[in-house]
Design an enzyme around this catalytic site. Structure first.
Site, PDB file in Angstrom:
ATOM      1  N   TYR A  54      56.656 -52.412  23.905  1.00 23.93           N
ATOM      2  CA  TYR A  54      55.732 -52.282  22.758  1.00 23.93           C
ATOM      3  C   TYR A  54      55.285 -53.666  22.308  1.00 23.93           C
ATOM      4  O   TYR A  54      54.082 -53.930  22.128  1.00 23.93           O
ATOM      5  CB  TYR A  54      56.456 -51.558  21.622  1.00 23.93           C
ATOM      6  CG  TYR A  54      55.603 -51.321  20.394  1.00 23.93           C
ATOM      7  CD1 TYR A  54      54.665 -50.293  20.353  1.00 23.93           C
ATOM      8  CD2 TYR A  54      55.744 -52.133  19.263  1.00 23.93           C
ATOM      9  CE1 TYR A  54      53.895 -50.081  19.220  1.00 23.93           C
ATOM     10  CE2 TYR A  54      54.977 -51.913  18.130  1.00 23.93           C
ATOM     11  CZ  TYR A  54      54.053 -50.883  18.107  1.00 23.93           C
ATOM     12  OH  TYR A  54      53.287 -50.676  16.992  1.00 23.93           O
TER      13      TYR A  54
ATOM     14  N   LYS B 146      51.469 -55.250  22.324  1.00 20.47           N
ATOM     15  CA  LYS B 146      50.765 -55.655  21.102  1.00 20.47           C
ATOM     16  C   LYS B 146      50.387 -57.133  21.145  1.00 20.47           C
ATOM     17  O   LYS B 146      49.358 -57.526  20.599  1.00 20.47           O
ATOM     18  CB  LYS B 146      51.617 -55.329  19.875  1.00 20.47           C
ATOM     19  CG  LYS B 146      51.775 -53.815  19.643  1.00 20.47           C
ATOM     20  CD  LYS B 146      50.420 -53.156  19.389  1.00 20.47           C
ATOM     21  CE  LYS B 146      50.546 -51.694  19.011  1.00 20.47           C
ATOM     22  NZ  LYS B 146      49.251 -51.062  18.684  1.00 20.47           N
TER      23      LYS B 146
HETATM   24  N1  LIG Z   1      53.278 -47.146  11.663  1.00 21.78           N
HETATM   25  C1  LIG Z   1      53.572 -48.450  11.727  1.00 21.78           C
HETATM   26  O1  LIG Z   1      54.491 -48.938  11.049  1.00 21.78           O
HETATM   27  C2  LIG Z   1      52.766 -49.332  12.622  1.00 21.78           C
HETATM   28  C3  LIG Z   1      53.024 -50.720  12.549  1.00 21.78           C
HETATM   29  C4  LIG Z   1      52.289 -51.551  13.346  1.00 21.78           C
HETATM   30  C5  LIG Z   1      51.330 -51.061  14.196  1.00 21.78           C
HETATM   31  N2  LIG Z   1      51.119 -49.719  14.263  1.00 21.78           N
HETATM   32  C6  LIG Z   1      50.073 -49.257  15.189  1.00 21.78           C
HETATM   33  O2  LIG Z   1      49.146 -48.463  14.489  1.00 21.78           O
HETATM   34  C7  LIG Z   1      48.503 -47.565  15.412  1.00 21.78           C
HETATM   35  C8  LIG Z   1      48.540 -46.152  14.807  1.00 21.78           C
HETATM   36  O3  LIG Z   1      49.890 -45.741  14.712  1.00 21.78           O
HETATM   37  P1  LIG Z   1      50.433 -44.737  13.600  1.00 21.78           P
HETATM   38  O4  LIG Z   1      51.591 -45.391  12.971  1.00 21.78           O
HETATM   39  O5  LIG Z   1      49.321 -44.233  12.772  1.00 21.78           O
HETATM   40  O6  LIG Z   1      51.045 -43.589  14.528  1.00 21.78           O
HETATM   41  P2  LIG Z   1      50.590 -42.070  14.775  1.00 21.78           P
HETATM   42  O7  LIG Z   1      50.458 -41.364  13.491  1.00 21.78           O
HETATM   43  O8  LIG Z   1      51.554 -41.555  15.777  1.00 21.78           O
HETATM   44  O9  LIG Z   1      49.130 -42.223  15.419  1.00 21.78           O
HETATM   45  C9  LIG Z   1      48.953 -42.566  16.776  1.00 21.78           C
HETATM   46  C10 LIG Z   1      47.626 -42.025  17.204  1.00 21.78           C
HETATM   47  O10 LIG Z   1      47.383 -42.443  18.560  1.00 21.78           O
HETATM   48  C11 LIG Z   1      46.818 -41.343  19.253  1.00 21.78           C
HETATM   49  N3  LIG Z   1      47.098 -41.473  20.676  1.00 21.78           N
HETATM   50  C12 LIG Z   1      48.320 -41.643  21.257  1.00 21.78           C
HETATM   51  N4  LIG Z   1      48.169 -41.688  22.584  1.00 21.78           N
HETATM   52  C13 LIG Z   1      46.856 -41.542  22.843  1.00 21.78           C
HETATM   53  C14 LIG Z   1      46.081 -41.496  24.026  1.00 21.78           C
HETATM   54  N5  LIG Z   1      46.635 -41.622  25.245  1.00 21.78           N
HETATM   55  N6  LIG Z   1      44.752 -41.322  23.923  1.00 21.78           N
HETATM   56  C15 LIG Z   1      44.158 -41.190  22.708  1.00 21.78           C
HETATM   57  N7  LIG Z   1      44.839 -41.235  21.547  1.00 21.78           N
HETATM   58  C16 LIG Z   1      46.169 -41.399  21.624  1.00 21.78           C
HETATM   59  C17 LIG Z   1      47.493 -40.125  18.640  1.00 21.78           C
HETATM   60  O11 LIG Z   1      46.688 -38.970  18.783  1.00 21.78           O
HETATM   61  P3  LIG Z   1      47.039 -37.816  19.877  1.00 21.78           P
HETATM   62  O12 LIG Z   1      48.532 -37.740  19.966  1.00 21.78           O
HETATM   63  O13 LIG Z   1      46.393 -36.592  19.342  1.00 21.78           O
HETATM   64  O14 LIG Z   1      46.386 -38.288  21.120  1.00 21.78           O
HETATM   65  C18 LIG Z   1      47.551 -40.511  17.171  1.00 21.78           C
HETATM   66  O15 LIG Z   1      46.368 -40.136  16.509  1.00 21.78           O
HETATM   67  C19 LIG Z   1      49.268 -47.696  16.723  1.00 21.78           C
HETATM   68  O16 LIG Z   1      48.563 -48.562  17.575  1.00 21.78           O
HETATM   69  C20 LIG Z   1      50.574 -48.359  16.296  1.00 21.78           C
HETATM   70  O17 LIG Z   1      51.156 -49.086  17.344  1.00 21.78           O
HETATM   71  C21 LIG Z   1      51.816 -48.838  13.490  1.00 21.78           C
END
Ligand SMILES: NC(=O)c1ccc[n+]([C@@H]2O[C@H](COP(=O)([O-])OP(=O)(O)OC[C@H]3O[C@@H](n4cnc5c(N)ncnc54)[C@H](OP(=O)(O)O)[C@@H]3O)[C@@H](O)[C@H]2O)c1
Length: 253
Positions: A157, A161
């Site tokens: 991961y 990133k």
């Molecule tokens: N939450 C945190 O603390 C945090 C911190 C730093 C960075 N981030 C980043 O923020 C972003 C969003 O994460 P989140 O926390 O909101 O998690 P989340 O609620 O699990 O959202 C992830 C999204 O990615 C989509 N996705 C996953 N695989 C995919 C694929 N192969 N094709 C198209 N869409 C895909 C999922 O939709 P489907 O499953 O329907 O495809 C879902 O809408 C990610 O890049 C994550 O690494 C999150």
């Protein structure tokens, strides 16, 4: 303030039905943009699609597996034909595996690398040509704290990133002259499906202990950064990474 307005802009958020993507989608809509989202599951996107475009939800949600470059090219063509040129692309797709590096299989590595990094490369190259032809556009890539320091039990991961930050800078350098700005946001910890059940209680505790503000972020606290980078207020901001982490990365001892 007009400079933050997204009026007249078309925005697409890949991962827009997720925790962070959903907040960004709503903020862009509230800022005046016409917003569509993309993800793998139409049923997961249905509620948000109704909310974003109650009159024609089919023009608000698009199915794509962002790991596949050909699917992203098809998405770019379909969305352009339905909505016109996308002015703002947000790469908010992502996944993670929290596990000792010595136990990670090739499939597990590829899932994270392809979802988080390869997809960003090919989403950007699928949508940028339309922006370049128009002479303007903004891409916002969602990176992570993990891009900037070592991340025990999440090496794949973290590497993916770091790659997103690197791609952001390279695309910014390549397309800036064409009026296309490419920036990234580094969120700190926000409770979403990505980490809710994957992080142990002790890991969650460490995440808040190490944050200067001693808490996780509220999802709504990411909206301002995403609107700013998409808007004309950030007209000369290109290749930057904006941290929204409560001071996590600034904290030493
Ligand atoms: N939450 C945190 O603390 C945090 C911190 C730093 C960075 N981030 C980043 O923020 C972003 C969003 O994460 P989140 O926390 O909101 O998690 P989340 O609620 O699990 O959202 C992830 C999204 O990615 C989509 N996705 C996953 N695989 C995919 C694929 N192969 N094709 C198209 N869409 C895909 C999922 O939709 P489907 O499953 O329907 O495809 C879902 O809408 C990610 O890049 C994550 O690494 C999150």
């Amino acid at each position: 303030m007009d400079v933050f307005s997204l009026n007249g802009k078309n925005a697409l958020i890949i991962g827009g039905a997720g925790g962070i993507g959903g907040v960004i989608a709503r903020a862009y809509r509230d800022g005046g943009a016409r917003v569509a989202i993309a993800g793998r599951s139409l049923s997961k996107m249905a509620l948000m699609a109704d909310e974003l475009n109650p009159h024609d939800p089919s023009k608000a949600a698009y199915v794509v597996d962002a790991r596949q470059p050909s699917a992203l090219s098809k998405l770019a063509a379909t969305v352009r034909s339905d909505l016109g040129t996308i002015d703002v692309l947000v790469n908010c797709q992502g996944t993670t595996t929290i596990k000792p590096a010595l136990e990670i299989t090739e499939d597990e590595y590829d899932l994270v690398a392809d979802t988080n990094l390869k997809s960003v490369f090919f989403a950007c190259t699928a949508f940028a040509p339309h922006m370049i032809a128009k002479g303007s556009g903004a891409i916002v890539n969602i990176a992570s704290l993990a891009a900037h320091s070592g991340w025990s039990q999440a090496a794949s991961y973290s590497a993916s990133k770091s790659g997103v930050v690197s791609l952001t800078q390279s695309f910014a350098a390549e397309w800036g002259q064409d009026g296309v700005r490419v920036n990234a946001i580094t969120p700190g910890f926000f409770m979403t499906d990505l980490n809710r059940s994957r992080m142990s209680d002790s890991r969650k505790q460490r995440a808040t202990d190490r944050c200067a503000m001693k808490r996780m972020g509220e999802l709504c606290e990411l909206a301002g950064a995403a609107v700013y980078l998409a808007s004309d207020a950030a007209g000369f901001v290109n290749g930057s990474t904006l941290r929204v982490d409560g001071g996590y990365l600034s904290s030493g001892i």
